[in-house]
Design a protein around this motif. Structure first.
Motif, PDB file in Angstrom:
ATOM      1  N   TRP A 193      52.186  76.765  24.765  1.00 51.86           N
ATOM      2  CA  TRP A 193      52.692  75.823  25.860  1.00 51.86           C
ATOM      3  C   TRP A 193      54.066  76.521  26.101  1.00 51.86           C
ATOM      4  O   TRP A 193      54.756  76.910  25.221  1.00 51.86           O
ATOM      5  CB  TRP A 193      52.751  74.397  24.917  1.00 51.86           C
ATOM      6  CG  TRP A 193      51.691  73.875  24.904  1.00 51.86           C
ATOM      7  CD1 TRP A 193      50.612  74.022  23.795  1.00 51.86           C
ATOM      8  CD2 TRP A 193      50.835  72.884  25.624  1.00 51.86           C
ATOM      9  NE1 TRP A 193      49.668  73.141  23.977  1.00 51.86           N
ATOM     10  CE2 TRP A 193      49.815  72.551  24.781  1.00 51.86           C
ATOM     11  CE3 TRP A 193      51.275  72.215  26.785  1.00 51.86           C
ATOM     12  CZ2 TRP A 193      48.806  71.755  25.398  1.00 51.86           C
ATOM     13  CZ3 TRP A 193      50.422  71.196  27.282  1.00 51.86           C
ATOM     14  CH2 TRP A 193      49.290  71.084  26.715  1.00 51.86           C
ATOM     15  N   ILE A 226      56.861  62.883  34.278  1.00 49.50           N
ATOM     16  CA  ILE A 226      55.457  63.417  34.598  1.00 49.50           C
ATOM     17  C   ILE A 226      54.734  63.004  35.735  1.00 49.50           C
ATOM     18  O   ILE A 226      53.692  63.367  36.107  1.00 49.50           O
ATOM     19  CB  ILE A 226      54.489  63.039  33.266  1.00 49.50           C
ATOM     20  CG1 ILE A 226      54.429  61.197  33.133  1.00 49.50           C
ATOM     21  CG2 ILE A 226      54.852  63.538  31.906  1.00 49.50           C
ATOM     22  CD1 ILE A 226      53.260  60.961  32.099  1.00 49.50           C
ATOM     23  N   TYR A 230      50.300  60.768  36.777  1.00 47.62           N
ATOM     24  CA  TYR A 230      49.736  60.810  35.262  1.00 47.62           C
ATOM     25  C   TYR A 230      50.386  59.389  34.609  1.00 47.62           C
ATOM     26  O   TYR A 230      49.650  59.261  33.641  1.00 47.62           O
ATOM     27  CB  TYR A 230      50.567  62.051  34.799  1.00 47.62           C
ATOM     28  CG  TYR A 230      49.904  63.401  35.158  1.00 47.62           C
ATOM     29  CD1 TYR A 230      48.621  63.424  34.815  1.00 47.62           C
ATOM     30  CD2 TYR A 230      50.289  64.294  36.154  1.00 47.62           C
ATOM     31  CE1 TYR A 230      47.930  64.875  35.012  1.00 47.62           C
ATOM     32  CE2 TYR A 230      49.837  65.451  36.527  1.00 47.62           C
ATOM     33  CZ  TYR A 230      48.590  65.625  36.244  1.00 47.62           C
ATOM     34  OH  TYR A 230      47.906  66.652  36.597  1.00 47.62           O
ATOM     35  N   LYS A 240      48.558  66.103  28.175  1.00 50.02           N
ATOM     36  CA  LYS A 240      48.941  67.077  28.762  1.00 50.02           C
ATOM     37  C   LYS A 240      50.536  67.509  28.978  1.00 50.02           C
ATOM     38  O   LYS A 240      50.880  68.356  29.616  1.00 50.02           O
ATOM     39  CB  LYS A 240      48.401  66.983  30.168  1.00 50.02           C
ATOM     40  CG  LYS A 240      46.791  67.019  30.456  1.00 50.02           C
ATOM     41  CD  LYS A 240      46.487  66.720  31.957  1.00 50.02           C
ATOM     42  CE  LYS A 240      45.121  66.742  31.855  1.00 50.02           C
ATOM     43  NZ  LYS A 240      44.204  66.631  33.327  1.00 50.02           N
ATOM     44  N   PHE A 241      51.238  66.617  28.521  1.00 48.07           N
ATOM     45  CA  PHE A 241      52.729  66.699  28.511  1.00 48.07           C
ATOM     46  C   PHE A 241      53.590  66.443  27.192  1.00 48.07           C
ATOM     47  O   PHE A 241      54.207  65.605  27.069  1.00 48.07           O
ATOM     48  CB  PHE A 241      53.493  65.646  29.758  1.00 48.07           C
ATOM     49  CG  PHE A 241      52.830  66.088  30.946  1.00 48.07           C
ATOM     50  CD1 PHE A 241      53.403  66.915  31.966  1.00 48.07           C
ATOM     51  CD2 PHE A 241      51.626  65.341  31.556  1.00 48.07           C
ATOM     52  CE1 PHE A 241      52.842  67.225  33.112  1.00 48.07           C
ATOM     53  CE2 PHE A 241      51.197  65.666  32.771  1.00 48.07           C
ATOM     54  CZ  PHE A 241      51.863  66.333  33.284  1.00 48.07           C
ATOM     55  N   CYS A 284      56.568  70.038  27.797  1.00 44.75           N
ATOM     56  CA  CYS A 284      55.653  71.059  27.821  1.00 44.75           C
ATOM     57  C   CYS A 284      54.751  71.239  29.118  1.00 44.75           C
ATOM     58  O   CYS A 284      54.148  69.958  29.384  1.00 44.75           O
ATOM     59  CB  CYS A 284      55.361  71.551  26.782  1.00 44.75           C
ATOM     60  SG  CYS A 284      56.320  72.345  25.533  1.00 44.75           S
ATOM     61  N   GLN A 285      54.190  72.175  29.415  1.00 43.44           N
ATOM     62  CA  GLN A 285      52.946  72.444  30.071  1.00 43.44           C
ATOM     63  C   GLN A 285      52.450  73.573  30.013  1.00 43.44           C
ATOM     64  O   GLN A 285      53.035  74.648  29.208  1.00 43.44           O
ATOM     65  CB  GLN A 285      53.245  72.217  31.876  1.00 43.44           C
ATOM     66  CG  GLN A 285      54.267  73.188  32.220  1.00 43.44           C
ATOM     67  CD  GLN A 285      54.375  72.853  33.783  1.00 43.44           C
ATOM     68  OE1 GLN A 285      53.965  71.794  34.570  1.00 43.44           O
ATOM     69  NE2 GLN A 285      55.493  73.754  34.262  1.00 43.44           N
ATOM     70  N   THR A 286      51.128  73.826  30.428  1.00 41.71           N
ATOM     71  CA  THR A 286      50.407  75.125  30.115  1.00 41.71           C
ATOM     72  C   THR A 286      49.290  75.448  30.965  1.00 41.71           C
ATOM     73  O   THR A 286      49.141  74.435  31.779  1.00 41.71           O
ATOM     74  CB  THR A 286      49.866  75.045  28.733  1.00 41.71           C
ATOM     75  OG1 THR A 286      49.640  76.255  28.221  1.00 41.71           O
ATOM     76  CG2 THR A 286      48.959  74.235  28.539  1.00 41.71           C
ATOM     77  N   ASN A 287      48.481  76.366  30.754  1.00 43.12           N
ATOM     78  CA  ASN A 287      47.399  76.657  31.556  1.00 43.12           C
ATOM     79  C   ASN A 287      46.205  77.151  30.598  1.00 43.12           C
ATOM     80  O   ASN A 287      46.542  77.682  29.596  1.00 43.12           O
ATOM     81  CB  ASN A 287      47.577  77.610  32.784  1.00 43.12           C
ATOM     82  CG  ASN A 287      48.459  78.896  32.366  1.00 43.12           C
ATOM     83  OD1 ASN A 287      47.841  79.533  31.403  1.00 43.12           O
ATOM     84  ND2 ASN A 287      49.034  79.360  32.995  1.00 43.12           N
ATOM     85  N   VAL A 328      43.121  70.131  29.119  1.00 45.53           N
ATOM     86  CA  VAL A 328      43.707  71.036  30.058  1.00 45.53           C
ATOM     87  C   VAL A 328      42.562  72.069  30.246  1.00 45.53           C
ATOM     88  O   VAL A 328      42.316  72.418  31.588  1.00 45.53           O
ATOM     89  CB  VAL A 328      45.001  72.005  29.317  1.00 45.53           C
ATOM     90  CG1 VAL A 328      45.204  73.159  30.291  1.00 45.53           C
ATOM     91  CG2 VAL A 328      46.123  70.997  29.247  1.00 45.53           C
TER      92      VAL A 328
END
Length: 386
Positions: A193, A226, A230, A240-241, A284-287, A328
Protein backbone atom coordinates in the motif's frame (compact mmCIF):
# COMPACT_ATOMS: atom_id res chain seq x y z
CA UNK A 1 4.42 -34.30 8.52
CA UNK A 2 1.68 -35.35 6.13
CA UNK A 3 -0.90 -32.97 4.66
CA UNK A 4 -4.07 -33.69 2.70
CA UNK A 5 -6.73 -31.26 1.50
CA UNK A 6 -10.42 -31.49 0.70
CA UNK A 7 -12.09 -28.67 -1.21
CA UNK A 8 -15.85 -28.22 -1.39
CA UNK A 9 -16.99 -25.58 -3.86
CA UNK A 10 -20.22 -23.64 -3.41
CA UNK A 11 -22.14 -26.26 -5.40
CA UNK A 12 -20.87 -29.31 -3.50
CA UNK A 13 -22.86 -30.66 -0.57
CA UNK A 14 -21.78 -31.98 2.80
CA UNK A 15 -23.41 -35.26 1.80
CA UNK A 16 -20.85 -35.58 -0.99
CA UNK A 17 -18.06 -35.00 1.51
CA UNK A 18 -19.44 -37.60 3.90
CA UNK A 19 -19.73 -40.18 1.10
CA UNK A 20 -15.98 -40.28 0.50
CA UNK A 21 -13.43 -41.81 2.91
CA UNK A 22 -11.06 -39.42 4.70
CA UNK A 23 -7.64 -38.95 3.14
CA UNK A 24 -5.59 -39.00 6.33
CA UNK A 25 -5.70 -39.95 10.01
CA UNK A 26 -5.15 -36.39 11.18
CA UNK A 27 -3.97 -34.72 14.36
CA UNK A 28 -5.07 -31.22 13.35
CA UNK A 29 -7.70 -30.11 10.82
CA UNK A 30 -7.94 -26.50 9.63
CA UNK A 31 -11.34 -25.48 8.22
CA UNK A 32 -12.04 -22.21 6.40
CA UNK A 33 -15.33 -21.36 4.69
CA UNK A 34 -18.21 -18.98 4.22
CA UNK A 35 -20.79 -18.14 6.86
CA UNK A 36 -23.38 -20.08 4.85
CA UNK A 37 -21.24 -23.22 4.80
CA UNK A 38 -20.42 -22.93 8.52
CA UNK A 39 -24.16 -22.58 9.23
CA UNK A 40 -25.06 -25.82 7.47
CA UNK A 41 -26.65 -28.45 9.65
CA UNK A 42 -24.33 -31.20 10.96
CA UNK A 43 -21.07 -29.69 9.62
CA UNK A 44 -19.22 -30.31 12.87
CA UNK A 45 -20.66 -33.83 13.15
CA UNK A 46 -19.49 -34.75 9.66
CA UNK A 47 -16.02 -33.37 10.33
CA UNK A 48 -15.82 -35.22 13.63
CA UNK A 49 -16.87 -38.49 11.97
CA UNK A 50 -14.19 -38.03 9.31
CA UNK A 51 -11.42 -37.07 11.71
CA UNK A 52 -12.28 -38.62 15.09
CA UNK A 53 -8.76 -38.29 16.50
CA UNK A 54 -8.16 -34.72 15.34
CA UNK A 55 -8.56 -31.28 16.83
CA UNK A 56 -10.70 -29.30 14.39
CA UNK A 57 -10.30 -25.51 14.25
CA UNK A 58 -11.02 -22.70 11.81
CA UNK A 59 -13.27 -19.77 10.97
CA UNK A 60 -15.43 -18.06 8.40
CA UNK A 61 -13.82 -15.89 5.79
CA UNK A 62 -14.14 -13.22 3.16
CA UNK A 63 -12.65 -15.66 0.66
CA UNK A 64 -10.99 -19.04 1.06
CA UNK A 65 -7.38 -19.68 -0.01
CA UNK A 66 -6.25 -22.91 -1.64
CA UNK A 67 -3.20 -23.72 -3.71
CA UNK A 68 -5.35 -23.66 -6.83
CA UNK A 69 -6.71 -20.17 -6.17
CA UNK A 70 -9.26 -18.17 -4.18
CA UNK A 71 -12.81 -19.39 -3.58
CA UNK A 72 -16.04 -17.85 -2.32
CA UNK A 73 -18.78 -19.70 -0.44
CA UNK A 74 -16.66 -22.86 -0.24
CA UNK A 75 -15.18 -25.12 2.44
CA UNK A 76 -11.43 -25.66 2.45
CA UNK A 77 -10.33 -28.48 4.75
CA UNK A 78 -6.66 -29.19 5.48
CA UNK A 79 -5.77 -32.31 7.47
CA UNK A 80 -2.33 -32.48 9.14
CA UNK A 81 -0.62 -35.48 10.70
CA UNK A 82 2.50 -34.73 12.74
CA UNK A 83 5.48 -37.04 12.97
CA UNK A 84 7.03 -35.63 16.15
CA UNK A 85 5.33 -32.28 16.88
CA UNK A 86 2.95 -32.09 19.84
CA UNK A 87 -0.10 -29.82 19.91
CA UNK A 88 -2.54 -28.33 22.39
CA UNK A 89 -5.78 -26.52 21.50
CA UNK A 90 -7.52 -24.04 23.80
CA UNK A 91 -10.45 -21.73 23.22
CA UNK A 92 -12.83 -19.39 25.01
CA UNK A 93 -15.81 -17.20 24.28
CA UNK A 94 -15.44 -13.42 24.43
CA UNK A 95 -17.78 -11.34 26.57
CA UNK A 96 -16.84 -8.00 24.99
CA UNK A 97 -14.06 -6.38 22.99
CA UNK A 98 -12.65 -4.71 26.12
CA UNK A 99 -11.70 -8.12 27.54
CA UNK A 100 -9.40 -9.04 24.63
CA UNK A 101 -6.17 -8.68 26.63
CA UNK A 102 -7.44 -10.64 29.64
CA UNK A 103 -8.83 -13.44 27.45
CA UNK A 104 -5.48 -13.74 25.70
CA UNK A 105 -3.47 -13.97 28.91
CA UNK A 106 -5.72 -16.75 30.20
CA UNK A 107 -5.35 -18.76 26.99
CA UNK A 108 -1.61 -18.16 26.83
CA UNK A 109 -1.11 -19.52 30.36
CA UNK A 110 -2.77 -22.76 29.24
CA UNK A 111 -0.29 -23.09 26.35
CA UNK A 112 2.89 -21.98 28.09
CA UNK A 113 5.69 -24.56 28.42
CA UNK A 114 9.41 -24.40 27.61
CA UNK A 115 8.80 -26.59 24.52
CA UNK A 116 6.28 -24.18 22.89
CA UNK A 117 7.54 -23.10 19.45
CA UNK A 118 4.63 -21.30 17.77
CA UNK A 119 0.92 -20.49 18.13
CA UNK A 120 -1.83 -20.57 15.51
CA UNK A 121 -4.51 -18.04 16.46
CA UNK A 122 -8.03 -17.57 15.06
CA UNK A 123 -10.58 -15.15 16.47
CA UNK A 124 -13.94 -13.55 15.89
CA UNK A 125 -13.51 -10.77 13.34
CA UNK A 126 -15.88 -8.12 14.68
CA UNK A 127 -15.85 -8.30 18.48
CA UNK A 128 -12.14 -8.69 19.25
CA UNK A 129 -9.44 -6.03 19.51
CA UNK A 130 -6.64 -7.77 17.62
CA UNK A 131 -3.92 -5.52 19.02
CA UNK A 132 -4.96 -6.17 22.61
CA UNK A 133 -5.29 -9.88 21.90
CA UNK A 134 -1.70 -10.20 20.69
CA UNK A 135 -0.39 -8.04 23.52
CA UNK A 136 -2.09 -10.37 25.98
CA UNK A 137 -0.46 -13.45 24.47
CA UNK A 138 2.95 -11.75 24.38
CA UNK A 139 2.69 -10.66 28.01
CA UNK A 140 2.79 -14.36 28.91
CA UNK A 141 4.66 -16.03 26.04
CA UNK A 142 7.22 -13.38 25.14
CA UNK A 143 8.47 -13.52 21.56
CA UNK A 144 6.92 -16.87 20.57
CA UNK A 145 5.76 -16.44 16.92
CA UNK A 146 1.98 -16.13 16.53
CA UNK A 147 0.27 -16.52 13.13
CA UNK A 148 -3.36 -16.59 12.04
CA UNK A 149 -6.11 -14.03 11.73
CA UNK A 150 -9.52 -12.60 12.49
CA UNK A 151 -12.54 -14.23 10.85
CA UNK A 152 -14.44 -12.57 8.00
CA UNK A 153 -17.96 -12.65 6.58
CA UNK A 154 -17.41 -11.57 2.96
CA UNK A 155 -17.32 -7.86 3.88
CA UNK A 156 -20.87 -7.91 5.28
CA UNK A 157 -19.56 -6.87 8.75
CA UNK A 158 -22.50 -8.58 10.42
CA UNK A 159 -21.42 -11.88 11.96
CA UNK A 160 -18.40 -14.16 11.85
CA UNK A 161 -18.19 -17.76 13.06
CA UNK A 162 -15.44 -19.96 14.45
CA UNK A 163 -15.18 -23.73 14.85
CA UNK A 164 -13.44 -25.59 17.65
CA UNK A 165 -14.20 -29.32 17.52
CA UNK A 166 -17.94 -29.70 18.15
CA UNK A 167 -18.56 -25.97 18.76
CA UNK A 168 -19.47 -23.50 16.00
CA UNK A 169 -20.13 -20.01 17.37
CA UNK A 170 -19.31 -16.35 17.10
CA UNK A 171 -17.13 -14.49 19.64
CA UNK A 172 -14.61 -17.32 19.99
CA UNK A 173 -10.85 -17.07 20.32
CA UNK A 174 -9.02 -20.30 19.41
CA UNK A 175 -5.30 -20.93 19.93
CA UNK A 176 -3.24 -23.92 18.84
CA UNK A 177 0.10 -24.40 20.56
CA UNK A 178 2.73 -26.41 18.66
CA UNK A 179 5.63 -27.93 20.59
CA UNK A 180 9.00 -29.59 20.06
CA UNK A 181 12.38 -29.13 18.43
CA UNK A 182 11.39 -30.96 15.25
CA UNK A 183 8.97 -28.17 14.28
CA UNK A 184 10.23 -25.78 11.59
CA UNK A 185 8.58 -22.37 11.37
CA UNK A 186 9.04 -19.27 9.25
CA UNK A 187 6.92 -16.25 8.43
CA UNK A 188 6.55 -13.35 6.04
CA UNK A 189 4.33 -10.26 5.98
CA UNK A 190 4.18 -7.38 3.51
CA UNK A 191 1.46 -5.14 2.14
CA UNK A 192 2.01 -3.09 -0.99
CA UNK A 193 0.00 0.00 0.00
CA UNK A 194 1.10 3.57 -0.74
CA UNK A 195 0.20 6.53 1.52
CA UNK A 196 -1.29 9.65 -0.02
CA UNK A 197 -2.55 13.00 1.20
CA UNK A 198 -1.23 15.05 4.12
CA UNK A 199 -0.24 13.47 7.44
CA UNK A 200 -2.80 13.79 10.23
CA UNK A 201 -2.16 13.53 13.96
CA UNK A 202 -4.54 11.46 16.09
CA UNK A 203 -5.66 13.91 18.76
CA UNK A 204 -8.41 11.83 20.37
CA UNK A 205 -8.76 8.05 20.40
CA UNK A 206 -9.54 5.18 22.71
CA UNK A 207 -7.72 2.00 21.74
CA UNK A 208 -9.11 1.13 18.27
CA UNK A 209 -11.69 3.96 18.08
CA UNK A 210 -10.57 7.28 16.57
CA UNK A 211 -12.60 10.38 17.44
CA UNK A 212 -10.43 13.27 16.25
CA UNK A 213 -7.59 13.97 13.81
CA UNK A 214 -5.80 17.33 14.03
CA UNK A 215 -8.48 18.36 16.52
CA UNK A 216 -11.28 17.75 13.98
CA UNK A 217 -14.01 15.06 14.05
CA UNK A 218 -12.57 11.95 12.41
CA UNK A 219 -15.49 10.66 10.33
CA UNK A 220 -16.25 13.87 8.36
CA UNK A 221 -12.54 14.30 7.62
CA UNK A 222 -12.25 10.71 6.44
CA UNK A 223 -15.36 11.08 4.24
CA UNK A 224 -13.90 14.18 2.62
CA UNK A 225 -10.67 12.43 1.67
CA UNK A 226 -12.23 9.30 0.14
CA UNK A 227 -14.88 11.28 -1.75
CA UNK A 228 -18.66 11.24 -1.84
CA UNK A 229 -18.90 8.12 -4.03
CA UNK A 230 -17.00 5.90 -1.59
CA UNK A 231 -18.35 7.65 1.51
CA UNK A 232 -21.87 6.41 0.68
CA UNK A 233 -20.71 2.80 1.02
CA UNK A 234 -18.98 3.02 4.41
CA UNK A 235 -17.83 1.03 6.27
CA UNK A 236 -17.39 -1.52 3.48
CA UNK A 237 -15.75 0.89 1.02
CA UNK A 238 -13.30 1.89 3.72
CA UNK A 239 -11.45 -1.36 2.99
CA UNK A 240 -9.96 0.39 -0.03
CA UNK A 241 -8.69 3.32 2.07
CA UNK A 242 -6.92 2.07 5.20
CA UNK A 243 -4.80 4.16 7.55
CA UNK A 244 -1.03 4.02 7.34
CA UNK A 245 0.59 4.77 10.68
CA UNK A 246 3.89 6.49 9.93
CA UNK A 247 6.73 7.76 12.04
CA UNK A 248 6.58 11.53 12.41
CA UNK A 249 8.78 13.26 9.84
CA UNK A 250 9.28 10.07 7.82
CA UNK A 251 7.49 8.43 4.87
CA UNK A 252 7.92 4.75 5.78
CA UNK A 253 4.78 2.87 6.80
CA UNK A 254 5.03 1.38 10.30
CA UNK A 255 1.70 -0.48 10.21
CA UNK A 256 -1.68 -0.35 8.47
CA UNK A 257 -5.12 -0.28 10.05
CA UNK A 258 -8.37 -1.42 8.40
CA UNK A 259 -11.68 0.33 9.02
CA UNK A 260 -14.28 -1.95 10.63
CA UNK A 261 -17.12 0.40 11.58
CA UNK A 262 -18.28 4.01 11.73
CA UNK A 263 -20.42 5.82 14.29
CA UNK A 264 -22.24 8.78 12.76
CA UNK A 265 -23.56 9.95 16.13
CA UNK A 266 -20.02 10.23 17.57
CA UNK A 267 -18.26 10.94 14.25
CA UNK A 268 -15.83 8.12 15.04
CA UNK A 269 -13.96 5.44 13.13
CA UNK A 270 -13.40 1.95 14.54
CA UNK A 271 -10.38 0.00 13.25
CA UNK A 272 -9.30 -3.63 13.52
CA UNK A 273 -6.39 -2.61 15.77
CA UNK A 274 -5.37 0.19 18.07
CA UNK A 275 -4.63 3.70 16.78
CA UNK A 276 -3.02 5.61 19.60
CA UNK A 277 -3.29 9.32 20.43
CA UNK A 278 -0.27 11.16 19.08
CA UNK A 279 0.32 8.75 16.19
CA UNK A 280 0.65 10.18 12.68
CA UNK A 281 -1.58 8.65 9.99
CA UNK A 282 -2.07 8.97 6.26
CA UNK A 283 -4.67 7.40 4.00
CA UNK A 284 -3.48 4.60 1.71
CA UNK A 285 -4.30 3.38 -1.76
CA UNK A 286 -2.86 0.71 -4.01
CA UNK A 287 -3.26 -1.22 -7.25
CA UNK A 288 -3.20 -4.84 -8.36
CA UNK A 289 0.49 -4.99 -9.25
CA UNK A 290 1.69 -3.49 -5.95
CA UNK A 291 -0.42 -5.98 -3.97
CA UNK A 292 0.89 -8.97 -5.91
CA UNK A 293 4.45 -7.76 -5.41
CA UNK A 294 3.77 -7.38 -1.67
CA UNK A 295 2.57 -11.00 -1.52
CA UNK A 296 5.64 -12.13 -3.47
CA UNK A 297 7.95 -10.34 -1.05
CA UNK A 298 6.17 -11.98 1.90
CA UNK A 299 6.87 -15.39 0.33
CA UNK A 300 10.51 -14.44 -0.28
CA UNK A 301 10.87 -13.61 3.41
CA UNK A 302 9.72 -17.17 4.16
CA UNK A 303 12.14 -18.78 1.73
CA UNK A 304 14.96 -16.61 3.04
CA UNK A 305 14.39 -18.00 6.52
CA UNK A 306 14.11 -21.57 5.25
CA UNK A 307 17.38 -21.44 3.31
CA UNK A 308 19.24 -20.95 6.55
CA UNK A 309 17.55 -24.11 7.86
CA UNK A 310 18.35 -26.13 4.71
CA UNK A 311 14.77 -27.41 4.75
CA UNK A 312 13.58 -29.69 1.95
CA UNK A 313 10.65 -31.32 3.74
CA UNK A 314 7.01 -30.87 2.68
CA UNK A 315 5.45 -27.88 4.39
CA UNK A 316 2.24 -25.97 4.95
CA UNK A 317 1.82 -22.25 4.29
CA UNK A 318 -1.01 -20.65 6.26
CA UNK A 319 -1.79 -17.58 4.15
CA UNK A 320 -3.97 -14.91 5.74
CA UNK A 321 -4.64 -11.86 3.61
CA UNK A 322 -7.00 -8.92 4.07
CA UNK A 323 -10.46 -8.55 2.59
CA UNK A 324 -9.41 -5.04 1.52
CA UNK A 325 -6.80 -6.52 -0.83
CA UNK A 326 -9.46 -8.78 -2.30
CA UNK A 327 -11.69 -5.76 -2.87
CA UNK A 328 -8.98 -4.03 -4.90
CA UNK A 329 -7.99 -7.05 -7.02
CA UNK A 330 -11.52 -8.42 -7.57
CA UNK A 331 -11.48 -11.27 -10.10
CA UNK A 332 -7.67 -11.15 -10.18
CA UNK A 333 -7.31 -11.93 -6.47
CA UNK A 334 -5.87 -15.37 -7.21
CA UNK A 335 -2.80 -13.70 -8.71
CA UNK A 336 -1.27 -13.11 -5.29
CA UNK A 337 -1.83 -16.76 -4.34
CA UNK A 338 -0.25 -17.93 -7.61
CA UNK A 339 2.77 -15.72 -6.91
CA UNK A 340 3.22 -17.25 -3.45
CA UNK A 341 2.86 -20.80 -4.78
CA UNK A 342 5.51 -20.18 -7.44
CA UNK A 343 8.01 -18.92 -4.86
CA UNK A 344 7.34 -21.51 -2.13
CA UNK A 345 7.38 -24.39 -4.60
CA UNK A 346 5.34 -27.56 -5.18
CA UNK A 347 6.41 -29.18 -1.88
CA UNK A 348 4.42 -26.53 0.01
CA UNK A 349 0.65 -26.86 0.53
CA UNK A 350 -1.28 -23.58 0.70
CA UNK A 351 -4.34 -22.89 2.82
CA UNK A 352 -5.83 -19.83 4.51
CA UNK A 353 -8.38 -17.08 4.14
CA UNK A 354 -9.18 -13.41 3.58
CA UNK A 355 -9.66 -11.80 6.96
CA UNK A 356 -10.51 -8.74 9.05
CA UNK A 357 -7.01 -8.70 10.54
CA UNK A 358 -3.83 -10.76 10.20
CA UNK A 359 -1.53 -12.06 12.95
CA UNK A 360 2.15 -12.53 12.12
CA UNK A 361 5.61 -11.41 13.21
CA UNK A 362 7.11 -8.26 11.78
CA UNK A 363 9.48 -9.05 8.89
CA UNK A 364 12.65 -10.82 10.05
CA UNK A 365 11.58 -10.82 13.71
CA UNK A 366 9.53 -12.97 16.10
CA UNK A 367 7.61 -9.89 17.31
CA UNK A 368 4.04 -10.76 16.36
CA UNK A 369 1.68 -7.86 15.63
CA UNK A 370 -1.74 -7.24 14.17
CA UNK A 371 -1.46 -6.45 10.47
CA UNK A 372 -4.16 -5.03 8.25
CA UNK A 373 -4.26 -5.00 4.44
CA UNK A 374 -1.24 -7.31 4.46
CA UNK A 375 -0.44 -10.74 3.07
CA UNK A 376 0.91 -12.80 5.96
CA UNK A 377 2.36 -16.29 5.66
CA UNK A 378 2.97 -18.69 8.53
CA UNK A 379 5.05 -21.66 7.36
CA UNK A 380 5.13 -25.02 9.17
CA UNK A 381 7.19 -28.13 8.55
CA UNK A 382 9.09 -30.79 10.48
CA UNK A 383 12.75 -31.74 10.59
CA UNK A 384 12.70 -35.52 10.77
CA UNK A 385 16.38 -35.76 11.62
CA UNK A 386 16.01 -33.93 14.94
Amino acid sequence: MQIRQESLTARMTLKELAANPPLLTADLVLVFGSVRRFSENKLQNILRDRYPAAQIVGCTTSGEIHGSGVFDDSLQITAIQWNKTEQRVVHTRMNNMQSSFEVATNLAKQLQTPELRTVLLFSDGLHVNGSELLQGFQSVLGDIPIVGGMAGDNAAFENTLQICNSVISDNLVIAVGLYGDSLITASGALGGWKPYGPPRKITKSEKNVVYEMDGKPALPLYRMYIGEHYAKGLPGTGLKFPFAIVEEGKREVEKIRTLLAIDTARNSLTFAGNVEEGEIVRLCQTNHDRLVEGASEAARLVTGNLQSLNNTQPGLALCVSCVGRKGVMNEQTADEIAAIKTILGPQTTLTGFYSYGEFAPRPNTSDSVLHNQTMTIGYLSENLSS
